[in-house]
Write a protein that holds these residues in place. Sequence first.
Motif, PDB file in Angstrom:
ATOM      1  N   LEU A   1       0.860  -1.193   0.000  1.00 16.51           N
ATOM      2  CA  LEU A   1       0.000   0.000   0.000  1.00 16.51           C
ATOM      3  C   LEU A   1       0.892   1.236   0.000  1.00 16.51           C
ATOM      4  CD1 LEU A   1      -2.852   1.178   0.069  1.00 16.51           C
ATOM      5  CD2 LEU A   1      -2.873   0.888   2.539  1.00 16.51           C
ATOM      6  N   HIS A   2       0.930   1.887  -1.135  1.00 12.57           N
ATOM      7  CA  HIS A   2       1.763   3.084  -1.288  1.00 12.57           C
ATOM      8  C   HIS A   2       0.905   4.318  -1.027  1.00 12.57           C
ATOM      9  CE1 HIS A   2       4.429   6.106  -2.875  1.00 12.57           C
ATOM     10  NE2 HIS A   2       3.474   6.507  -3.697  1.00 12.57           N
ATOM     11  N   VAL A   3       1.392   5.193  -0.140  1.00 12.38           N
ATOM     12  CA  VAL A   3       0.616   6.398   0.167  1.00 12.38           C
ATOM     13  C   VAL A   3       1.164   7.574  -0.628  1.00 12.38           C
ATOM     14  CG1 VAL A   3      -0.196   7.936   1.990  1.00 12.38           C
ATOM     15  CG2 VAL A   3       0.040   5.472   2.428  1.00 12.38           C
ATOM     16  N   GLY A   4       0.337   8.064  -1.524  1.00  8.86           N
ATOM     17  CA  GLY A   4       0.696   9.220  -2.346  1.00  8.86           C
ATOM     18  C   GLY A   4       0.008  10.460  -1.807  1.00  8.86           C
ATOM     19  N   THR A   5      -0.351  11.363  -2.697  1.00  8.92           N
ATOM     20  CA  THR A   5      -1.126  12.536  -2.284  1.00  8.92           C
ATOM     21  C   THR A   5      -2.106  12.898  -3.393  1.00  8.92           C
ATOM     22  OG1 THR A   5      -1.074  14.899  -1.786  1.00  8.92           O
ATOM     23  CG2 THR A   5       0.790  14.049  -3.024  1.00  8.92           C
ATOM     24  N   ALA A   6      -3.314  13.287  -2.998  1.00  7.10           N
ATOM     25  CA  ALA A   6      -4.317  13.677  -3.995  1.00  7.10           C
ATOM     26  C   ALA A   6      -3.874  14.912  -4.777  1.00  7.10           C
ATOM     27  CB  ALA A   6      -5.652  13.929  -3.289  1.00  7.10           C
ATOM     28  N   MET A   7      -2.949  15.670  -4.194  1.00  5.11           N
ATOM     29  CA  MET A   7      -2.510  16.916  -4.830  1.00  5.11           C
ATOM     30  C   MET A   7      -1.605  16.688  -6.047  1.00  5.11           C
ATOM     31  SD  MET A   7      -3.791  19.686  -3.739  1.00  5.11           S
ATOM     32  CE  MET A   7      -4.801  20.245  -2.368  1.00  5.11           C
ATOM     33  N   ILE A   8      -1.380  15.432  -6.433  1.00  4.89           N
ATOM     34  CA  ILE A   8      -0.610  15.201  -7.666  1.00  4.89           C
ATOM     35  C   ILE A   8      -1.375  15.701  -8.885  1.00  4.89           C
ATOM     36  CG2 ILE A   8       0.695  13.199  -6.815  1.00  4.89           C
ATOM     37  CD1 ILE A   8      -1.153  11.478  -8.654  1.00  4.89           C
ATOM     38  N   CYS A   9      -2.630  16.108  -8.690  1.00  7.84           N
ATOM     39  CA  CYS A   9      -3.427  16.608  -9.818  1.00  7.84           C
ATOM     40  C   CYS A   9      -2.918  17.959 -10.322  1.00  7.84           C
ATOM     41  CB  CYS A   9      -4.902  16.721  -9.422  1.00  7.84           C
ATOM     42  SG  CYS A   9      -5.162  17.896  -8.094  1.00  7.84           S
ATOM     43  N   GLY A  10      -2.121  18.684  -9.505  1.00 10.82           N
ATOM     44  CA  GLY A  10      -1.586  19.963  -9.956  1.00 10.82           C
ATOM     45  C   GLY A  10      -2.613  21.081  -9.928  1.00 10.82           C
ATOM     46  N   ALA A  11      -2.213  22.212 -10.513  1.00 10.03           N
ATOM     47  CA  ALA A  11      -2.989  23.447 -10.342  1.00 10.03           C
ATOM     48  C   ALA A  11      -4.116  23.627 -11.356  1.00 10.03           C
ATOM     49  CB  ALA A  11      -2.031  24.631 -10.410  1.00 10.03           C
TER      50      ALA A  11
ATOM     51  N   LYS B   1       5.798  12.907  -6.016  1.00  8.67           N
ATOM     52  CA  LYS B   1       4.826  11.854  -5.690  1.00  8.67           C
ATOM     53  C   LYS B   1       4.123  11.355  -6.966  1.00  8.67           C
ATOM     54  CE  LYS B   1       3.828  11.143  -1.533  1.00  8.67           C
ATOM     55  NZ  LYS B   1       4.384  10.178  -0.550  1.00  8.67           N
ATOM     56  N   ALA B   2       3.889  12.261  -7.921  1.00  8.56           N
ATOM     57  CA  ALA B   2       3.270  11.850  -9.187  1.00  8.56           C
ATOM     58  C   ALA B   2       4.215  10.926  -9.947  1.00  8.56           C
ATOM     59  CB  ALA B   2       2.936  13.089 -10.023  1.00  8.56           C
TER      60      ALA B   2
END
Length: 389
Positions: free
Chosen positions: A130-140, A166-167
Amino acid sequence: MARILLTGATGLIGGAVLHQALDREDDVTWVCLVRCGNVEQGRQRVAARLERFTDPFTAQRLARKIEIVPGDFTRADLDMDPRLDACTHVLHLAADTSWWGGERVFRTNHDGTLALARRAQSMAGLQRFLHVGTAMICGADAPSLVEETAYPAAEARHIVGYTESKAATETSLAAQFPDLPIVVARPSIVVGHATLGAAPSSSILWVLRAADALRMLPCSPESCVDIVPADWVAETLVALMTKPDLKHDLYHLSAGAAGRTRWADVIAAFEDAEPSDGVRAFRQFDLDRDHTRLRKRFAEVFGLDSASKRAMLRATRAYYAFCALNLTFANDRLVEEGIPQAPSLASYLPVCLANSAAIVEQFVDDMEMFAPASAAPASSPNLPLAATA
Ligand SMILES: NC(=O)c1ccc[n+]([C@@H]2O[C@H](COP(=O)([O-])OP(=O)(O)OC[C@H]3O[C@@H](n4cnc5c(N)ncnc54)[C@H](OP(=O)(O)O)[C@@H]3O)[C@@H](O)[C@H]2O)c1
């Protein structure tokens, strides 16, 4: 008989996971990869984190239940410790979460995670990574409702190098490790604890409080932020870790459309929790054009008479850039798995405010995230451990 390798046990979410998981009577063994000189030192580092959630005696009792493997996840592929071979699950939380840490952040988050994945390839009984990333990889430039599968996207415009790292990690994991049972969990914005308030961490909470004190928003009060508490994230990660079958291999850990918070609700929650400050009149401002206005107001409210306050102004500006994005992260996949909705920020903000230190003090606790690339983080593995404790 699950044997879970946890990275990031000394961090906010890692502490929340252990605080919940170690009190259960089950046959799970938690193996924590911790940067430390020896096992006892590592145990005391974990206990120190657990003390933010419970009394010192209980923290010590819980810390005695885990296996400590001293080590650095970025070099896990070189670590032949046989205690790692028998792990059945990996919960990979560790990361360099600094926003302006430059190349170091990429090396840790991207290259380091691939090193851990290479090590996981020799865990014969591995059931889930289970790799924990971040939802904010979506960018601006993401749409206001972000779906999991739209990202990572090559064209995403990142505000900070941390989200870019992270992306890239998710892209490389998918491309290079098709043989691993990888599931990705992407939390949105983690603030406080639903019952312990600010005690485990005041990370990001200070931003909300600073916005309230400044009475300035870079967006309409009708725009939203997607915020979840650390204990709910921990509980959800353990559920995703231990559920035998999952419908997907990628999940937002988010409030979603039903649970997101409008800025107007944040303001109302502050008014309810701190009525002596009266009804708030917020001014909307343009983050790109009104630098001077923000600086002037910040100087009036907090002063700019120390390096930490000047760093706080820079960090406030950077967080405001994220706030202005008005993003909500779809959580239908979690709902489908039967995971309960996260408590709303408005419902637990009063608990956070009740045990909060002064706003500037709370920022100082978070300041390492905003160190420039040239400054080694306090937790750098190159520093002697005494300097990192
Ligand atoms: N908090 C949020 O709002 C949020 C939101 C979305 C996603 N996330 C993700 O959730 C995860 C956990 O976040 P967090 O807020 O708990 O982070 P945190 O409090 O900053 O903790 C980071 C953890 O990573 C460990 N670490 C860093 N480099 C390491 C290395 N080379 N070897 C071993 N351990 C290392 C740290 O250990 P030391 O104590 O030794 O430094 C610490 O335990 C991260 O992957 C983050 O990207 C967090």
